[in-house]
Design a protein around this motif. Structure first.
Motif, PDB file in Angstrom:
ATOM      1  N   UNK A 112       8.900  -6.290   0.246  1.00 52.35           N
ATOM      2  CA  UNK A 112       7.881  -6.627  -0.951  1.00 52.35           C
ATOM      3  C   UNK A 112       6.940  -5.288  -1.408  1.00 52.35           C
ATOM      4  N   UNK A 113       7.084  -5.154  -2.546  1.00 50.71           N
ATOM      5  CA  UNK A 113       6.291  -3.987  -3.328  1.00 50.71           C
ATOM      6  C   UNK A 113       4.947  -4.908  -4.037  1.00 50.71           C
ATOM      7  N   UNK A 114       4.983  -5.802  -4.115  1.00 48.61           N
ATOM      8  CA  UNK A 114       4.026  -6.726  -4.726  1.00 48.61           C
ATOM      9  C   UNK A 114       4.511  -8.280  -4.415  1.00 48.61           C
ATOM     10  N   UNK A 115       3.503  -9.189  -4.790  1.00 50.94           N
ATOM     11  CA  UNK A 115       3.773 -10.706  -4.479  1.00 50.94           C
ATOM     12  C   UNK A 115       5.041 -11.183  -5.263  1.00 50.94           C
ATOM     13  N   UNK A 116       5.491 -10.822  -6.345  1.00 49.74           N
ATOM     14  CA  UNK A 116       6.513 -10.978  -6.799  1.00 49.74           C
ATOM     15  C   UNK A 116       7.489  -9.920  -7.318  1.00 49.74           C
ATOM     16  N   UNK A 117       7.383  -8.883  -6.718  1.00 55.02           N
ATOM     17  CA  UNK A 117       8.336  -7.759  -6.798  1.00 55.02           C
ATOM     18  C   UNK A 117       8.936  -7.186  -5.422  1.00 55.02           C
ATOM     19  N   UNK A 118      10.410  -7.287  -5.289  1.00 53.60           N
ATOM     20  CA  UNK A 118      10.937  -6.836  -4.061  1.00 53.60           C
ATOM     21  C   UNK A 118      12.066  -5.765  -4.166  1.00 53.60           C
ATOM     22  N   UNK A 119      11.787  -4.759  -3.258  1.00 49.47           N
ATOM     23  CA  UNK A 119      12.835  -3.516  -3.422  1.00 49.47           C
ATOM     24  C   UNK A 119      13.741  -3.967  -2.534  1.00 49.47           C
ATOM     25  N   UNK A 120      14.953  -4.019  -3.326  1.00 55.06           N
ATOM     26  CA  UNK A 120      16.308  -4.101  -2.288  1.00 55.06           C
ATOM     27  C   UNK A 120      16.970  -2.843  -2.175  1.00 55.06           C
TER      28      UNK A 120
END
Length: 348
Positions: A112-120
């Motif tokens: 998770x980079x933010x509550x609504x952003x994920x780094x895959x």
């Protein structure tokens, strides 16, 4: 029988089969014209038909203004020739060793980079190198055949790995799985299928004009790849990044962007928030991110722009930078992030 398409000013020619779009035919012939969404929801692939007959489809009337339509402008990802065509469009040069192909990938991690952003982070097959231009994207091919597009947030596939930034779209089939909200959450070691690299959104190495990078939300991902590529090459062209969000959390890699100011000569970072509240303690720039560019640089005639993010931001920037700030249309490069809902709306 096929139709001959001639591209001006380069004079390149390629065949288009009946039912094939101009963009599809060009890519099949190894000719890269500017493109992004490939579904008629942005205007990156806009070109002008000089002569010939074609079916434009309904998308250009929604995207382009009446004057441009009257001048023969259309969307080349939608235009299907019904005769030989002569078109005006910019050709994008691609490195010879970049090959678009389908392949399986393994999910290595989800951070998770933010509550609504994920780094895959994806592990690619090690049998052969996956080469791409920083700024390009890949598509996940889902089980039902539908696709989801995400830009690489890295300048190369180190150790056969690439990173993507995925924003959670409430109700989104794929992003709900990424964020563990779906019936089958995506987990590390899962095998997915992709196609790539795709897109024409990457730096022109021969253009030495100062660069304006313009991003909203996760449009930061391909910009990160481009800037990391500049660092790796020792590219010292003057460059400024304007990154816009609603609240501070939307600028989820602000520390990284601030650090580039110390490591890349001539680089400047300008964060902009549109909905900051008193509790945020925000003392930086406020308003629309593309307006911040115009406030600082009312004359863009000597610049080039690379814009990525929501279609509404990209199209507003294209319109205003060209119409009000003197930017050459050929100097505006864009990748509009279109969601599955955007594509459904375009087809309605």
């Amino acid at each position: 029988m096929s139709f001959k398409v001639t591209v001006l000013p380069a004079g390149r020619e390629f065949p288009a089969e009946p039912g094939q779009t101009v963009l599809e035919a060009a890519l099949a012939a190894g000719i890269v014209l500017p493109y992004s969404c490939r579904n008629g929801t942005c205007s990156t692939c806009e070109g002008r038909v000089v002569s010939g007959d074609y079916d434009a489809g309904p998308a250009p009337a929604r995207i382009l203004d009446a004057d441009r339509l009257a001048q023969g402008h259309t969307l080349l990802c939608q235009a299907r020739p019904s005769s030989d065509l002569v078109i005006e469009a910019r050709e994008v040069r691609m490195a010879d060793d970049i090959v678009v192909r389908k392949m399986p990938v393994r999910v290595l991690s989800l951070e998770p980079l933010a509550s609504d952003v994920m780094e895959i982070t994806l592990q690619l097959p090690s049998a052969e190198a996956f080469r791409f231009q920083p700024g390009q994207y890949l598509e996940f091919i889902l089980k039902d055949g539908s696709r989801r597009s995400y830009s690489m947030a890295c300048s190369q596939a180190d150790d056969h790995q690439v990173r993507l930034h995925v924003r959670h779209m409430p109700g989104g089939l794929f992003t709900s799985r990424v964020f563990g909200a779906g019936a089958e959450p995506i987990k590390p070691r899962e095998i997915l299928r992709i196609e790539g690299p795709l897109g024409s959104f990457f730096l022109d190495p021969d253009d030495t004009r100062p660069i304006i990078f313009l991003a909203s939300g996760t449009g930061f991902a391909p910009i990160q790849a481009m800037i990391e590529g500049m660092l790796a090459r020792g590219d010292t062209r003057p460059a400024t990044l304007y990154w816009g969000g609603r609240r501070p959390a939307d600028l989820y890699r602000q520390d990284l962007a601030l650090g580039w100011q110390d490591s890349l000569p001539g680089f400047r970072f300008v964060p902009v928030l549109s909905e900051a509240e008193p509790a945020d303690g925000w003392t930086g720039r406020a308003g629309w991110v593309h307006q911040a560019v115009m406030d600082d640089l009312p004359d863009l005639s000597g610049h080039q722009v690379y814009a990525c993010g929501a279609p509404v931001m990209v199209e507003a920037a294209r319109r205003d930078f060209v119409g009000r700030c003197g930017l050459s249309p050929d100097a505006f490069h864009a990748d509009a992030f279109t969601s599955a809902a955007d594509r459904i709306g375009a087809e309605a």
